[in-house]
Design an enzyme around this catalytic site. Structure first.
Site, PDB file in Angstrom:
ATOM      1  N   LYS A   1       3.290  -7.624   1.362  1.00 24.77           N
ATOM      2  CA  LYS A   1       4.077  -6.976   2.398  1.00 24.77           C
ATOM      3  C   LYS A   1       3.183  -6.446   3.509  1.00 24.77           C
ATOM      4  O   LYS A   1       2.030  -6.067   3.242  1.00 24.77           O
ATOM      5  CB  LYS A   1       4.803  -5.754   1.794  1.00 24.77           C
ATOM      6  CG  LYS A   1       6.249  -5.984   1.471  1.00 24.77           C
ATOM      7  CD  LYS A   1       6.858  -4.814   0.722  1.00 24.77           C
ATOM      8  CE  LYS A   1       6.898  -3.513   1.506  1.00 24.77           C
ATOM      9  NZ  LYS A   1       7.712  -2.473   0.833  1.00 24.77           N
TER      10      LYS A   1
ATOM     11  N   LYS B   1       0.390  -0.385   5.333  1.00 29.30           N
ATOM     12  CA  LYS B   1      -0.778   0.333   5.812  1.00 29.30           C
ATOM     13  C   LYS B   1      -1.830   0.467   4.720  1.00 29.30           C
ATOM     14  O   LYS B   1      -3.028   0.420   4.983  1.00 29.30           O
ATOM     15  CB  LYS B   1      -0.349   1.718   6.291  1.00 29.30           C
ATOM     16  CG  LYS B   1      -1.332   2.231   7.296  1.00 29.30           C
ATOM     17  CD  LYS B   1      -1.033   3.551   7.887  1.00 29.30           C
ATOM     18  CE  LYS B   1      -2.299   4.013   8.590  1.00 29.30           C
ATOM     19  NZ  LYS B   1      -2.649   5.363   8.268  1.00 29.30           N
TER      20      LYS B   1
ATOM     21  N   LYS C   1       2.516   6.382  -8.536  1.00 31.48           N
ATOM     22  CA  LYS C   1       1.725   7.280  -7.700  1.00 31.48           C
ATOM     23  C   LYS C   1       0.769   8.135  -8.520  1.00 31.48           C
ATOM     24  O   LYS C   1      -0.326   8.460  -8.058  1.00 31.48           O
ATOM     25  CB  LYS C   1       2.641   8.174  -6.854  1.00 31.48           C
ATOM     26  CG  LYS C   1       3.316   7.428  -5.729  1.00 31.48           C
ATOM     27  CD  LYS C   1       3.850   8.387  -4.682  1.00 31.48           C
ATOM     28  CE  LYS C   1       4.447   7.639  -3.507  1.00 31.48           C
ATOM     29  NZ  LYS C   1       4.973   8.559  -2.482  1.00 31.48           N
TER      30      LYS C   1
END
Ligand code: TRP
Length: 338
Positions: A196, A199, A110
């Site tokens: 996968k 979003k 991240k």
């Protein structure tokens, strides 16, 4: 006594069928077996650059989505309505190894992601995220935490914090929580089955659980099978990932007889992909229709829904307060009576 289950989810955007079949449906089912608590973790959602005007809105939206898909209101809470999580998080900062927290791969991923943006800002909160997560879990003295394999490292940290706390205070106070890995369907993007359903990959890579019927049908109609895409790859059975994903969706929707018939046709080499797609689209539309109806009801009574979740958060908070009182006592802090 029933075992305690705890899991949490960040309030970010829409719920898609990958989220639902991969996690939320499992949470719903666990409610029959355990004492479950599920948190919408808005404090965690602040760890990456975010929009304060949207956070509360997203939190309530997710609450409504979770209720619409079958989470019971009494099991649902909002993290910021239980501020004890943060207080325990501070205490845990002092029982967490800096070296171990520095090795968290989610932080590395991240922070690299953040660094790539124009803002290029990495908060201390992002670094500390797994310590707050340990507090989320341990504050309810959870036995089981249903999460994906990507959270194993965080769970390990939570156990180490619990262990160090127990050792330091000389009491076996915290139970060591375990992950609960349930076999859940692995739903892929219909536009690119090599990834996968998610979003972050963009609009065509996920199907919203509450989408219009026409949109669901259109997305399934354009799903990659193997006739029109070579990137999709083939599994060991020779079936392409795209086709396997459609079968997986059909099974996840509980359409086992149709699954069996269509699979037999596939094996015989007579399956027409339009028929498979038709079946999958119909199944998803059916699941979605139930959720949409429930959501409309909830949206029509928003005020009551909010009051209900504030009340359940207050009820769940009692257990958190009990833990915090014990912890402060054991840690040598000055206590107040609640
Ligand atoms: N880190 C989890 C995720 O990214 C979310 C989370 C926060 C969580 N606190 C938790 C999950 C406590 C389980 C238990 O999905």
């Amino acid at each position: 006594m029933k075992k305690q289950v705890l899991s949490c989810i960040q309030p970010t955007g829409d719920m898609h069928f990958g989220n639902y079949f991969g996690a939320v449906k499992n949470w719903v089912d666990l409610q029959d077996l355990y004492e479950c608590r599920y948190g919408v973790v808005d404090y965690h959602a602040m760890t990456m650059p975010y929009n304060p005007k949207k956070l509360r809105e997203n939190t309530w939206e997710l609450i409504i989505n979770l209720l619409a898909t079958g989470i019971l209101p009494e099991n649902l809470f909002i993290q910021s309505l239980v501020p004890e999580h943060v207080e325990l998080g501070w205490i845990f900062n002092c029982f967490a190894s800096f070296g171990q927290v520095s090795r968290m791969t989610q932080f590395k991923d991240k922070s690299a992601q953040s660094e790539a943006t124009s803002e290029s800002f990495i908060s201390v909160g992002l670094f500390d995220y797994p310590v707050l997560m340990a507090a989320d879990i341990l504050i309810y003295r959870a036995d089981f935490v249903p999460v994906g394999k990507d959270q194993d490292q965080h769970l390990e940290l939570a156990r180490n914090i619990a262990q160090r706390f127990n050792n330091q205070v000389g009491a076996a106070y915290f139970v060591l929580p375990e992950t609960l890995h349930t076999e859940t369907p692995n739903i892929r993007s219909t536009a690119d089955p090599s990834r996968k359903m998610s979003k972050s990959a963009g609009e065509k890579h996920y199907i919203n659980v509450f989408a219009d019927e026409a949109r669901i049908r259109k997305q399934i109609k354009s799903a990659v099978t193997d006739a029109n895409n070579t990137r999709a790859g083939r599994g060991s059975s020779g079936m392409s990932e795209g086709v396997a994903n459609l079968f997986e969706l059909l099974k996840a929707c509980g359409k086992l007889p149709a699954h069996k018939t269509l699979m037999a046709a596939y094996t015989a080499g007579t399956l027409k992909y339009v028929d498979l797609k038709e079946a999958v689209a119909g199944a998803l539309v059916e699941v979605s229709a139930v959720f949409k109806e429930k959501k409309a009801e909830l949206n029509a009574n928003k005020k009551e829904v909010k009051d209900r979740i504030k009340a359940s958060s207050a009820e769940i908070r009692k257990r958190a307060q009990e833990t915090l009182r014990d912890v402060k006592e054991l840690a040598g802090l000055v206590n107040v009576r609640f």
